[in-house]
Design a protein around this motif. Structure first.
Motif, PDB file in Angstrom:
ATOM      1  N   MET A 291      -2.191  -0.381  -8.008  1.00 57.74           N
ATOM      2  CA  MET A 291      -1.816  -1.780  -8.842  1.00 57.74           C
ATOM      3  C   MET A 291      -2.744  -1.472 -10.149  1.00 57.74           C
ATOM      4  O   MET A 291      -2.397  -2.040 -11.244  1.00 57.74           O
TER       5      MET A 291
ATOM      6  N   ARG B 261       1.492  -4.222 -10.537  1.00 59.08           N
ATOM      7  CA  ARG B 261       0.521  -5.405 -10.534  1.00 59.08           C
ATOM      8  C   ARG B 261       1.472  -6.707 -10.524  1.00 59.08           C
ATOM      9  O   ARG B 261       1.200  -7.747 -10.023  1.00 59.08           O
TER      10      ARG B 261
ATOM     11  N   SER C 237      -8.445  -2.536  -7.679  1.00 56.71           N
ATOM     12  CA  SER C 237      -7.426  -3.066  -7.015  1.00 56.71           C
ATOM     13  C   SER C 237      -8.064  -4.507  -6.516  1.00 56.71           C
ATOM     14  O   SER C 237      -7.671  -5.567  -6.496  1.00 56.71           O
TER      15      SER C 237
END
Ligand code: C2E
Ligand code: MG
Ligand code: MG
Ligand code: MG
Length: 288
Positions: A206, A213, A240
């Motif tokens: 992400m 995301r 993250s």
């Protein structure tokens, strides 16, 4: 007939997936022996509560340490145990271990909650539901059951009845590996649950993927909108971790924090990690 043709096709598929039936039998009897001689044990992966920076929970993950082969991971024997039906006894055994370990943890002053994985194939079984409930309610506090979404859909009505019985008895229910199955929203619409565990496929990258995301943030908002707590699995980087906290995600679990460890190590870990500082988002993490 068609049903028979399908089941023999399934048998061929299983044989291909799991190899020689004799070898499978051996693997299953070795697995049962391992639960009796101490080679099989539950390990615990801590879960970080992001708002408080404290480890307030842990997930039980089984580890089989074979004297010759070393550690055998659950992906190598849980699917076969599901296929052969051994999963039923194994899961009851695992709940027993987790309740016993929870008692030890609480005695040591660590009043955290523990979660155990329950194979979806068991959720529609009313006898299993009764036995599991009986064992799970022996500990100092209710434990959580993590259920994988796809499997529970096999017999939704029976599954729903059992999950409601568990929830009514105070067992926390988590939907595991959320987003990796097919009917995620249908599942959320009907099943009683307290926590949503987003599959690591969306979490691990992400920091470098805006798309990931977006999926994590939307899922977190969705969970909160439904009154569920959101856990991100597969947190492998501090970037993250920082992003998850920023997004208001409730819990983080992953190798950036800790891998699964034996109970004794967990107690030590909790003692040396009473407070965890979560870094601010690293500059540059918002590319892509
Ligand atoms: P799960 O319940 O989704 O468990 C999370 C898996 O992700 C665990 O693998 C864990 O070690 C791994 N993991 C944790 N953090 C990270 C990370 O940051 N990166 C990556 N790449 N992986 C991470 P494990 O222990 O091999 O278990 C695999 C699956 O086997 C579990 O998935 C669960 O479905 C099943 N399983 C494990 N223990 C049990 C058990 O006692 N009973 C049952 N029925 N199933 C179990
Ligand atoms: Mg799990
Ligand atoms: Mg999972
Ligand atoms: Mg999984």
């Amino acid at each position: 007939d068609q049903a028979r043709a399908m089941s023999s096709a399934a048998a061929v598929f299983d044989a291909e997936q799991f190899g020689d039936p004799d070898q499978n039998l051996t693997l299953m009897s070795r697995m049962i022996r391992a639960t009796r001689n101490g080679d099989m044990a539950m390990q615990y992966q801590p879960k970080l509560h992001l708002a408080s920076g404290t480890y307030l929970a842990a997930e039980a993950l089984c580890r089989w340490t074979d004297p010759e082969q070393g550690v055998i991971f659950p992906d190598h024997f849980i699917p076969l145990a599901e296929e052969t039906g051994h999963i039923r006894e194994f899961t009851l055994w695992s709940i027993e271990q987790v309740v016993r370990d929870q008692q030890a943890l609480w005695k040591a002053g660590h009043e955290i909650s523990l979660a155990v994985n329950i194979s979806g194939s068991l959720i529609s079984d009313p006898d299993f539901a009764e036995l599991a409930l009986h064992i799970a309610t022996q500990g100092p506090e209710r434990i959580s059951f993590e259920v994988t979404e796809t499997a529970a859909m096999q017999n939704p009505e029976r599954a729903l009845a059992n999950l409601e019985k568990w929830a009514a008895a105070g067992i926390r229910l988590a939907i595991d590996d959320y987003g990796s199955g097919l009917s995620s929203l249908a599942y959320l619409k009907t099943l009683p649950s307290h926590e949503l565990k987003l599959d690591r496929a969306f979490v691990t990258h992400m920091a470098s993927s805006q798309r990931d995301r977006m999926l994590v943030k939307s899922t977190s908002d969705l969970a909160h909108g439904l009154g569920l707590e959101m856990t991100a699995e597969g947190v492998e980087t501090l970037e993250s971790l920082a992003l998850l906290k920023l997004m208001g995600c409730d819990w983080a679990q992953g190798w950036a924090l800790a891998k699964a460890m034996p109970l004794n190590s967990l107690i030590e870990f909790l003692e040396t990690h009473a407070q965890t500082a979560i870094p601010d988002t690293a500059p540059g993490a918002e590319q892509n």
